[in-house]
Write an enzyme that holds these catalytic residues in place. Sequence first.
Site, PDB file in Angstrom:
ATOM      1  N   LYS A  92     -13.681  14.947  14.973  1.00  0.00           N
ATOM      2  CA  LYS A  92     -12.489  15.534  15.490  1.00  0.00           C
ATOM      3  C   LYS A  92     -11.126  15.332  16.588  1.00  0.00           C
ATOM      4  O   LYS A  92     -10.205  15.515  16.207  1.00  0.00           O
ATOM      5  CB  LYS A  92     -12.649  17.573  15.915  1.00  0.00           C
ATOM      6  N   ASP A  98      -8.624  25.598  13.380  1.00  0.00           N
ATOM      7  CA  ASP A  98      -9.810  26.380  13.716  1.00  0.00           C
ATOM      8  C   ASP A  98      -9.019  28.017  14.988  1.00  0.00           C
ATOM      9  O   ASP A  98     -10.077  28.650  14.421  1.00  0.00           O
ATOM     10  CB  ASP A  98     -10.282  25.502  15.252  1.00  0.00           C
ATOM     11  N   SER A 123     -22.189  20.755   4.695  1.00  0.00           N
ATOM     12  CA  SER A 123     -20.824  21.852   4.699  1.00  0.00           C
ATOM     13  C   SER A 123     -21.043  22.398   3.361  1.00  0.00           C
ATOM     14  O   SER A 123     -20.924  22.047   2.207  1.00  0.00           O
ATOM     15  CB  SER A 123     -19.396  20.464   4.213  1.00  0.00           C
ATOM     16  N   LEU A 124     -20.251  23.265   3.485  1.00  0.00           N
ATOM     17  CA  LEU A 124     -19.686  24.541   3.129  1.00  0.00           C
ATOM     18  C   LEU A 124     -17.962  24.472   2.534  1.00  0.00           C
ATOM     19  O   LEU A 124     -17.663  24.741   1.511  1.00  0.00           O
ATOM     20  CB  LEU A 124     -20.225  26.156   3.046  1.00  0.00           C
ATOM     21  N   GLU A 170     -18.809  21.420  34.817  1.00  0.00           N
ATOM     22  CA  GLU A 170     -17.293  21.076  34.731  1.00  0.00           C
ATOM     23  C   GLU A 170     -17.007  21.348  33.470  1.00  0.00           C
ATOM     24  O   GLU A 170     -15.062  20.933  34.170  1.00  0.00           O
ATOM     25  CB  GLU A 170     -17.402  19.238  35.274  1.00  0.00           C
TER      26      GLU A 170
END
Length: 276
Positions: free
Chosen positions: A66, A101, A15-16, A152
Amino acid sequence: MKKIYGIIGDPVAHSLSPVMHNAAFEKLGMDAVYHAFRVSSEEVGDAIRGAKSLGISGLNVTIPLKEKALFFVDAEPIAKKIGAINTIDFSSGTPIGYNTDGIGSLRVLKETVGEIKGKNVLILGAGGAAKAISFYLDAKGAKITIANRTKERAVHLTSKLSNADFSGLGVELGKRIEASDILINATSVGMHPNEDVSLVSADMMHPDLVVFDIVYNPMETKLLREAKRAGVKKIVDGVKMLVYQGAASFRIWTKEEPPIEVMENAVRDALIREKF
Ligand code: ATR
């Protein structure tokens, strides 16, 4: 006392976010540090309770936590609607969950195209990232098409939006893109180490299309290379989205204005330097 922030996820080693937030703390002269913590799906509740007990100030939450993390916080209404969080603030004593986000993607698009209202936006994907982005763009009056491998999931996401339709990834996709102003890749397709794939090729794009890939590693994905080949004038890589969602988390935690340019340069330098 030094404030501690971090990101929980699995995998999280590449991860940055630590590079980005530590650069911001340093620039603002804040006595704070940001770490990556590898946390499995089974341990997300323990990790959040533990972070609160240890006095950690704030956390980001990434893949695959998340959605699950939502159950261990008081979430803001839009995060509940999206069904996922990427930010936790502990400053009130109770862990409060947010999803930045969508805010990040909205800011990227506003800078690139200006007004969102009435724009035809084709979103590739129907997972967590696609959900966050589509809820925000829907609220701003965009006309959205969700194109996903698993129909779906596309149908389900579309049903939660006010002005949206769905499509598969087959031949119909070309026609949909022809009628689109903005194309967003919100899937993991093209991400390191499977870099040489794209769901859309140059012959499906037109020069006036805005092409935005949320994948930031590599910075220039196959999709963006195809967009260049098609003569697309507005191409946006995933670094800005990473920076803007991080900046929104930073504001929530610190109530300070984040040094965006410093954060973006730190991420771009790390991507060039480390060549994951
Ligand atoms: P995230 O939270 O990062 O969005 P996710 O919820 O697992 O992650 O969603 C990943 C998205 O990428 C999904 O839309 C997925 O399509 P499916 O719903 O069909 O699984 C899409 N995706 C991942 N790999 C893909 C591939 N090889 N081809 C097409 N779509 C893919």
